[in-house]
Design an enzyme around this catalytic site. Sequence first.
Site, PDB file in Angstrom:
ATOM      1  CE1 TYR B  86      -4.056  -1.688  -0.151  1.00 20.07           C
ATOM      2  CE2 TYR B  86      -3.463  -2.762   1.901  1.00 20.07           C
ATOM      3  CZ  TYR B  86      -4.306  -2.649   0.808  1.00 20.07           C
ATOM      4  OH  TYR B  86      -5.382  -3.483   0.679  1.00 20.07           O
ATOM      5  CD  GLU B 184      -2.085 -30.452  13.406  1.00 18.42           C
ATOM      6  OE1 GLU B 184      -1.627 -31.616  13.458  1.00 18.42           O
ATOM      7  OE2 GLU B 184      -2.948 -30.105  12.576  1.00 18.42           O
ATOM      8  CG  ASP B 236      -4.758 -33.666  14.354  1.00 20.42           C
ATOM      9  OD1 ASP B 236      -4.765 -33.853  15.581  1.00 20.42           O
ATOM     10  OD2 ASP B 236      -5.445 -32.787  13.792  1.00 20.42           O
TER      11      ASP B 236
END
Lengths: 351, 351
Positions: B86, B184, B236
Amino acid sequence: MIDLAAEFYDQFASGEVPEMTLPTRTKSNIEYDEESGVWVYGDRTSTRSANSVRGARKLLKATYTIDFLARQLEEGRSSTLRELYYLSESWETEDAAFSSQDESNQLIEDLEIVADVTREDFHMRPEESGATLMGPLELREQTRRGERDIHCQEDVGEGGYQIPNNPDTIEFLDHDIDFILCVETGGMRDRLVENGFDTDYNALIVHLKGQPARATRRITKRLHDELDLPVVVFTDGDPWSYRIYGSVAYGSIKSAHLSKYLATPEADFVGIQPEDIVEYDLPTDPLADSDVNALESELEDPRFTTDYWKEQIELQLDIGKKAEQQALASRGLDFVTDEYLPTRLDEMDIL
Amino acid sequence: MIDLAAEFYDQFASGEVPEMTLPTRTKSNIEYDEESGVWVYGDRTSTRSANSVRGARKLLKATYTIDFLARQLEEGRSSTLRELYYLSESWETEDAAFSSQDESNQLIEDLEIVADVTREDFHMRPEESGATLMGPLELREQTRRGERDIHCQEDVGEGGYQIPNNPDTIEFLDHDIDFILCVETGGMRDRLVENGFDTDYNALIVHLKGQPARATRRITKRLHDELDLPVVVFTDGDPWSYRIYGSVAYGSIKSAHLSKYLATPEADFVGIQPEDIVEYDLPTDPLADSDVNALESELEDPRFTTDYWKEQIELQLDIGKKAEQQALASRGLDFVTDEYLPTRLDEMDIL
């Protein structure tokens, strides 16, 4: 909750079919309460009865869950919704195991409504943790390892103070806050901290991190209520961000029973306003079709039926553009803290 | 970077067309370096030359960006990638403004490679902040407001110590850590903290929060290198989580030039292993087609070509199931800290 289990027992003892009664939790039974400014349940109720195998199983699961929660509270422990779902596989009655996490989540919501407390009160932790605080606030957190007194500027790194899963373990000791500034994006939160906005304006900067977690909304509400501080919300200028403001201020349809714990109806919206996009000639992206639809549905949303929102949303549909918070950097890195926020907060009578 | 700008000047002065040379950043020029165990660029190079309008514009943008970064460093300030994009709209030469954030992101990556430092070194903050630490570590963070000495158990709430955007502002003062445990999910991180795993086993618990942010990977690597501590990763049991382990251990193709700053090739995988799903009869979900495809592509991935991974992935394809960390709760809330982790860490010679 123990009373609820006792009620089942009494119903059995007197030969009745056990049942429990709850407000009907469908969209048609949720109303916007003008007075309190939040979503609440209407008058319709539903009954869960053991007059079918399916209904009996539901009450069995409720009983096992109440037993688990009571033990959890006794032992001063806690768990997540997902752990409860998995844990149910270890219960001795196989029929009591939940068949999906939706089922256990829903039961916990039912128990929240029956017990008239939040699930944090019976030590069910949210899966997702809250975000961070930075500002002139000294607090005391009760942790499992003892009390911690923390000043949210002097005792923390640049990352700030990490809100715990259950912010009701926090006591506010002392503060020098003039107002609470909730900020959607991490980039803008870091900009404000780097520019010293919290020290220059005695602002407590709450990072919302997108759609805010329960813990973030809860602590915002407590800060407002207990310390009598104004709350303002600073987000991107698009319909999804207006919903973030809406969830801080008015709660959500999905968790209408929690509005009184989580919502801060007095919270005001700073921007980015569609008006700002025009006034400051900010870099923009065109509205996508999904943006237009979301804006149109906000025009129908009771939370956004004020003249202010009608004007802003219609202006945005008219110009067909949206802008991010960080687009203010197109006028220099200090524009947001030197110009934009002081001007807006002055207009809003916060400064 | 100033040298690079000086080089452009010299090329102009001697009548040459300015240019810069970089390793080619395509997948075909990225190799897995067996020796260091991370991804690195190959020998092919590309040249950005001002011999076309497009090329000249690229170098103009590079020059403006170098000027901005040099001033930012001089002033001790920082900014995000999005702010840079920007901000370029405010530069006096209109042709120097970036046409998309992809373009400015890519230029910053080019400058990282040319300067052989990370963008954090020239004070470009990541958009996304790191996660949290909890464990027997005392550190000193250099903040804009002065030094902060923080013990990551005694001076923090249950949420832990929030890793700042640039963890190279941290100095490790003292510790009692035996190993680093990267986790995690938030639910499991909270379980370990509640059960006191960090105090019982002198573990530093690093929350990865899904795919870890740069700051999280960087501090993990520094803890490993500087304190000579083993790192283990607990996720997981599905292909996407193995990739999380892979990004901690080996880095990613996208940021091969950063592997030496961010990757910890000595990090070991704790689980959930497909073997654990069978051995502990964990609650599972069936593998979706996308899971099967991801597992098959991991079999081809040089990071996963060990006998261990081949065996585990083939077992998982065979049983057709995946399981979450929190599925361990099906054996009780303490199973993970009383049984699972001690057993696995013993097998791995960490305990």
